[in-house]
Design a protein around this motif. Structure first.
Motif, PDB file in Angstrom:
ATOM      1  N   SER A  55      95.717   4.144  21.106  1.00 37.18           N
ATOM      2  CA  SER A  55      95.019   3.171  21.936  1.00 37.18           C
ATOM      3  C   SER A  55      93.543   3.156  21.572  1.00 37.18           C
ATOM      4  N   ASP A  56      92.873   2.073  21.960  1.00 36.00           N
ATOM      5  CA  ASP A  56      91.435   1.948  21.715  1.00 36.00           C
ATOM      6  C   ASP A  56      90.689   2.748  22.774  1.00 36.00           C
ATOM      7  N   ARG A  57      90.040   3.830  22.359  1.00 31.95           N
ATOM      8  CA  ARG A  57      89.339   4.692  23.308  1.00 31.95           C
ATOM      9  C   ARG A  57      88.042   5.190  22.713  1.00 31.95           C
ATOM     10  N   ILE A  58      87.099   5.472  23.597  1.00 30.26           N
ATOM     11  CA  ILE A  58      85.841   6.067  23.165  1.00 30.26           C
ATOM     12  C   ILE A  58      85.292   6.894  24.322  1.00 30.26           C
ATOM     13  N   SER A  59      84.722   8.050  24.013  1.00 26.28           N
ATOM     14  CA  SER A  59      84.170   8.914  25.054  1.00 26.28           C
ATOM     15  C   SER A  59      83.058   9.768  24.467  1.00 26.28           C
ATOM     16  N   THR A  60      82.193  10.244  25.348  1.00 24.98           N
ATOM     17  CA  THR A  60      81.132  11.174  24.954  1.00 24.98           C
ATOM     18  C   THR A  60      81.506  12.571  25.394  1.00 24.98           C
ATOM     19  N   ASP A  61      80.889  13.569  24.754  1.00 25.68           N
ATOM     20  CA  ASP A  61      81.241  14.955  25.080  1.00 25.68           C
ATOM     21  C   ASP A  61      80.603  15.427  26.378  1.00 25.68           C
ATOM     22  N   LYS A  62      79.613  14.690  26.885  1.00 21.72           N
ATOM     23  CA  LYS A  62      78.952  15.059  28.129  1.00 21.72           C
ATOM     24  C   LYS A  62      78.624  13.796  28.909  1.00 21.72           C
ATOM     25  N   THR A  63      78.273  13.987  30.170  1.00 24.51           N
ATOM     26  CA  THR A  63      77.814  12.860  30.989  1.00 24.51           C
ATOM     27  C   THR A  63      76.306  12.867  31.159  1.00 24.51           C
ATOM     28  N   SER A  64      75.648  13.918  30.686  1.00 23.97           N
ATOM     29  CA  SER A  64      74.197  14.006  30.809  1.00 23.97           C
ATOM     30  C   SER A  64      73.638  14.761  29.617  1.00 23.97           C
ATOM     31  N   TYR A  65      72.540  14.271  29.062  1.00 25.46           N
ATOM     32  CA  TYR A  65      71.917  14.884  27.887  1.00 25.46           C
ATOM     33  C   TYR A  65      70.423  15.054  28.118  1.00 25.46           C
ATOM     34  N   VAL A  66      69.906  16.133  27.573  1.00 23.83           N
ATOM     35  CA  VAL A  66      68.454  16.290  27.501  1.00 23.83           C
ATOM     36  C   VAL A  66      67.973  15.478  26.304  1.00 23.83           C
ATOM     37  N   SER A  67      66.900  14.728  26.479  1.00 30.91           N
ATOM     38  CA  SER A  67      66.391  13.875  25.412  1.00 30.91           C
ATOM     39  C   SER A  67      66.175  14.681  24.135  1.00 30.91           C
ATOM     40  N   GLY A  68      66.711  14.149  23.016  1.00 30.04           N
ATOM     41  CA  GLY A  68      66.573  14.818  21.723  1.00 30.04           C
ATOM     42  C   GLY A  68      67.768  15.645  21.326  1.00 30.04           C
ATOM     43  N   LYS A  69      68.718  15.893  22.250  1.00 26.99           N
ATOM     44  CA  LYS A  69      69.916  16.668  21.937  1.00 26.99           C
ATOM     45  C   LYS A  69      71.014  15.738  21.416  1.00 26.99           C
ATOM     46  N   TRP A 138      65.663   6.947  17.902  1.00 32.10           N
ATOM     47  CA  TRP A 138      65.892   8.345  18.288  1.00 32.10           C
ATOM     48  C   TRP A 138      64.558   9.069  18.412  1.00 32.10           C
ATOM     49  N   PRO A 139      64.390   9.925  19.422  1.00 27.00           N
ATOM     50  CA  PRO A 139      65.349  10.229  20.501  1.00 27.00           C
ATOM     51  C   PRO A 139      65.437   9.097  21.510  1.00 27.00           C
ATOM     52  N   LEU A 140      66.592   9.040  22.215  1.00 30.04           N
ATOM     53  CA  LEU A 140      66.768   8.008  23.225  1.00 30.04           C
ATOM     54  C   LEU A 140      65.784   8.214  24.368  1.00 30.04           C
ATOM     55  N   ASP A 141      65.310   7.111  24.933  1.00 26.33           N
ATOM     56  CA  ASP A 141      64.450   7.189  26.108  1.00 26.33           C
ATOM     57  C   ASP A 141      65.267   7.617  27.329  1.00 26.33           C
ATOM     58  N   ASN A 142      64.578   8.084  28.347  1.00 22.05           N
ATOM     59  CA  ASN A 142      65.251   8.392  29.611  1.00 22.05           C
ATOM     60  C   ASN A 142      65.970   7.148  30.128  1.00 22.05           C
ATOM     61  N   GLY A 143      67.192   7.330  30.626  1.00 22.34           N
ATOM     62  CA  GLY A 143      67.923   6.198  31.172  1.00 22.34           C
ATOM     63  C   GLY A 143      69.413   6.420  31.129  1.00 22.34           C
ATOM     64  N   GLU A 144      70.158   5.363  31.455  1.00 21.35           N
ATOM     65  CA  GLU A 144      71.619   5.387  31.463  1.00 21.35           C
ATOM     66  C   GLU A 144      72.145   4.547  30.299  1.00 21.35           C
ATOM     67  N   TYR A 145      73.160   5.062  29.624  1.00 19.26           N
ATOM     68  CA  TYR A 145      73.688   4.421  28.417  1.00 19.26           C
ATOM     69  C   TYR A 145      75.210   4.448  28.440  1.00 19.26           C
ATOM     70  N   ARG A 146      75.788   3.666  27.520  1.00 23.24           N
ATOM     71  CA  ARG A 146      77.217   3.744  27.211  1.00 23.24           C
ATOM     72  C   ARG A 146      77.381   3.661  25.698  1.00 23.24           C
ATOM     73  N   ALA A 147      78.497   4.207  25.233  1.00 20.57           N
ATOM     74  CA  ALA A 147      78.898   4.032  23.837  1.00 20.57           C
ATOM     75  C   ALA A 147      80.007   2.981  23.785  1.00 20.57           C
ATOM     76  N   THR A 165      73.705   9.824  30.948  1.00 23.14           N
ATOM     77  CA  THR A 165      72.270   9.769  31.206  1.00 23.14           C
ATOM     78  C   THR A 165      71.512  10.598  30.189  1.00 23.14           C
ATOM     79  N   VAL A 166      70.298  10.176  29.903  1.00 23.80           N
ATOM     80  CA  VAL A 166      69.364  10.910  29.048  1.00 23.80           C
ATOM     81  C   VAL A 166      68.078  11.091  29.852  1.00 23.80           C
ATOM     82  N   GLU A 167      67.588  12.323  29.879  1.00 21.16           N
ATOM     83  CA  GLU A 167      66.351  12.579  30.606  1.00 21.16           C
ATOM     84  C   GLU A 167      65.631  13.765  29.997  1.00 21.16           C
ATOM     85  N   GLU A 168      64.347  13.808  30.232  1.00 20.68           N
ATOM     86  CA  GLU A 168      63.569  14.944  29.770  1.00 20.68           C
ATOM     87  C   GLU A 168      64.030  16.197  30.492  1.00 20.68           C
TER      88      GLU A 168
END
Length: 756
Positions: A55-69, A138-147, A165-168
């Motif tokens: 099936s067509d699927r996509i996911s990220t390994d986390k729901t929250s990231y520190v900017s630059g990771k 890169w790095p992503l700015d603080n905020g909410e994203y999707r892939a 989410t990406v945040e400092e």
């Protein structure tokens, strides 16, 4: 054979060698044919067989990231092409019409130019990502994203990830101890950080069991974050050592700590509402306190419970748990209960709060619970029959079970509180014949004298094995909730015939095992291929796809949970009851659950129900997943095929408000599974194809849609207090399972109806 169940599969009998297994792809029906004939008398709906597809699927390994990771993205696509690509966009765009200019992108081959298609894989977006055009942001700015997964250089996605989410990196409010166990008199090292430091922020040690949002005056030990008992400057993070040399300006530091369980709390600005607290730590090796040294000396109060009578006619049972009489702001709840005139009230544990081995403390707290003016005037003085079970804070201490050293003494206090007769097997005057544990049952009648409601109170504490290593030596596959004698007793109870069985437990039964922690942390875990994972599978669930509360529940020992659920399934199949309903407490919220047990070679599928009612007056307004919570309309999580989410009605999408699932273009329908405060859709999923397959029909439920959490209509979490109710209309043949929140509504906050 007039009725039954057949299983067609690899192991089916095949005496002539003509069984065609496995079935080829296609559409089929099952036919029922009498006496060797080929003329069917009944046939099934069409079912399809097909190879498992990607099936067509996509996911990220986390729901929250520190900017630059690094952001790791996993994908699969059913019809791969070399120009399929993955893009990251800020959240909020239409996934079917994304704009030119993504934040970051890669073809599925992990480059920005590809020759070959890739059907599945993992991409890492980070500082080292390919950037041929110099446009990767890169790095992503603080905020909410999707892939997003996009085929053939298009801007129309076939799948997209959950929001991340990406945040400092921020300083968070945290506190921890350097160990989980200390010998009495040895230093306790505490590390902390606080996001908005003030000079009057302080760290305190208390015995475990207090409400972290309302700690009492008089901690065991305390220091300001500057490592003194007077401070001029704020400290954002650091380490404090509590020991014999700790500052003690007022001479009130209680050192060395006595044997017991404690937590460290971080409290801002001289307040008693903590912003963080440590895991429980244990102090041992000090002067041993025997239970006999703490016998209660205060007599039981004159407020006396009325005891239920076996065989009496009962149609209404009400219940709750986690009772803090001094937290009540008025008599709203008890007045509401009394006005509805229950035949029986059932306490479901934490019927008062007193952790530890002091029986005088337990006696005083039980007296306080009965003497409370609101409870006494509406329940005791009205002679409403009262029974129940217990949980950790009234039985022993937080999360404790069979290793509690004062089980018999605590049981005596329970007996006095519930006014048990001296001939009751649980009463201490039974001596050597006393039942080990407070489990008990009542068989109530219905009009005409037949067995109606069979109330079974379990004891999920007295014999319970440790669930985590902090509470005793782990027992692996031998872990157990009830103990052998109670299991035998329960099997006998379930063999008795009644219209309805209500089973009480201090902790929840139906929520699946929480999968958000490492399996090896559970004491009951016995390795891959062991009984722990087998038990989860036996009840039709899986470790990775089903989830429940991360607080205490039967799911922490899935072997016992499976045994209990299968015994109940058998009782219904054997005609011993038409419905079995669990009632439970502990969680500081209320919810209604339903679980469909899978069929076996000897049993048909059956549905089991549960009502949790907990919190007088206290609540935990938290988002807690539960795959077995009743849903108004079930949906999956953006095409994952698991219908454990609930549609949020109403919801708004592209300016249009919807009150039901929306028909799609491929014989599917979809809905919002998460909305903002204005009902705008945030998350979506496909609706369960046939609403008739919902365990509880929408026509058999009511809900206010207020004081809810987890975007579930039957999860009532933020009301001031709550209680549950089971009401049987014997003439109409219906059973109402309800949650009431009298401080907010006079009608039920949430309710479902079952049919006899």
């Amino acid at each position: 054979v007039s009725s039954g169940t057949l299983v067609f599969g690899a192991g089916s009998p095949d005496e002539g060698g003509e069984q065609d297994w496995p079935l080829g792809n296609g559409e089929y029906r099952v036919y029922l044919l009498p006496e060797g004939s080929y003329r069917s008398v009944a046939f099934s709906d069409i079912f399809t067989v097909e190879e498992k597809k990607v099936s067509d699927r996509i996911s990220t390994d986390k729901t929250s990231y520190v900017s630059g990771k690094d952001i790791v993205i996993t994908f699969s696509i059913s019809s791969p092409k070399s120009t399929d690509w993955v893009a990251i966009y800020p959240d909020g765009y239409d996934p079917l019409s994304l704009p030119y200019g993504s934040t970051m992108w890669l073809y599925t081959c992990n480059s920005q130019s590809c020759d070959d298609p890739v059907s599945s894989g993992t991409l890492v977006f980070g500082a080292g990502s390919p950037d041929e055009g110099g446009e990767q942001d890169w790095p992503l700015d603080n905020g909410e994203y999707r892939a997003y997964l996009l085929p053939e250089d298009s801007y129309r996605s076939v799948a997209f990830s959950d929001v991340f989410t990406v945040e400092e990196k921020k300083v968070s409010d945290r506190i921890s101890t350097d160990k989980t166990s200390y010998v009495s008199g040895k230093d306790i090292v505490i590390t902390f950080s606080i996001s908005s430091p003030k000079s009057t922020d302080w760290v305190a040690i208390y015995p475990d069991g207090y409400d972290p949002l309302s700690l009492p005056y008089g901690s065991t030990m305390w220091l300001y974050t500057c490592n003194s008992q007077s401070c001029d400057d704020p400290v954002s993070s650091g380490t404090l050592v509590f020991g014999a040399g700790s500052p003690d300006e007022g001479g009130k530091q209680d050192w060395p700590l006595g044997n017991g369980e404690y937590r460290a709390y971080l409290l801002p600005e001289d307040g008693y509402t903590s912003v963080a607290f440590s895991d429980v730590f244990i102090v041992t090796g000090g002067e041993k306190t025997e239970c006999g040294e703490n016998d209660a000396v205060t007599p039981p109060s004159d407020s006396i419970h009325t005891v239920p009578v076996d065989g009496s006619e009962v149609k209404s049972i009400m219940f709750s748990s986690c009772y803090k009489p001094n937290s009540q702001s008025g008599d709203d709840l008890w007045k509401h209960v009394a006005n509805r005139n229950p035949d029986v009230w059932v306490w479901l544990g934490d019927n008062m709060y007193c952790d530890g081995t002091s029986m005088e403390c337990k006696r005083l707290k039980y007296n306080e619970a009965r003497d409370n003016q609101y409870y006494k005037s509406h329940i005791i003085d009205n002679s409403i029959a009262v029974t129940g079970t217990w949980d950790d804070h009234d039985f022993a201490s937080n999360n404790h079970g069979k290793h509690y050293t004062c089980r018999e003494e605590s049981q005596a206090e329970f007996a006095y509180h519930f006014n048990l007769g001296t001939n009751d097997p649980r009463h201490p005057l039974q001596g050597v014949n006393q039942r080990k544990g407070i489990y008990h049952s009542y068989m109530f009648s219905m009009p005409g004298g037949k067995n109606g409601i069979h109330l079974i109170n379990l004891d999920a504490r007295y014999h319970r094995s440790p669930t985590f290593k902090d509470y005793g030596l782990c027992e692996g596959a031998e872990s157990d909730m009830l103990g052998s004698e109670q299991w035998s007793w329960l099997e006998h109870e379930l063999s008795q015939t009644s219209e309805i069985k209500i089973i009480s437990s201090g902790t929840q039964v139906l929520p699946p095992t929480h999968n958000g922690r490492d399996k090896s942390l559970y004491c009951a875990y016995d390795g891959a291929g062991g009984t722990f994972l087998d038990a989860i599978t036996e009840v039709g669930e899986s470790w990775s796809d089903w989830d429940g509360t991360h607080y205490e529940s039967w799911g922490e020992i899935p072997q016992s949970r499976a045994r209990l659920l299968k015994l109940c399934q058998k009782a219904i199949n054997d005609g011993k009851s038409k419905h079995i309903i669990f009632i439970s407490g502990d969680q500081h919220w209320a919810e209604i659950m339903a679980k469909k047990m899978p069929p076996t070679s000897t049993m048909q599928s059956q549905v089991l129900y549960e009502v949790t009612a907990s919190g007088i007056d206290q609540n935990w307004p938290m988002s807690i997943p539960n795959s077995n919570r009743v849903r108004v309309r079930s949906a999956d999580k953006a095409v994952d095929g698991l219908y454990h989410k609930e549609c949020n009605f109403p919801f708004i999408y592209e300016g249009v408000k919807y009150n039901d699932c929306v028909s799609g273009s491929t014989n599917t329908s979809w809905c919002a599974t998460e909305t903002d405060s204005n009902f705008n859709m945030l998350e979506w999923g496909y609706c369960l194809a046939d609403e008739k397959n919902e365990i509880v029909s929408r026509s058999d439920m009511t809900y206010q849609g207020m004081n809810t959490c987890t975007d579930n209509f039957h999860h009532t979490c933020s009301a001031r207090a709550n209680y549950g109710s089971i009401d049987v209309d014997w003439e109409e043949g219906t059973i109402s399972l309800s949650i009431f929140t009298p401080h907010e509504f006079s009608d039920a906050s949430s309710s479902i109806t079952l049919h006899l």
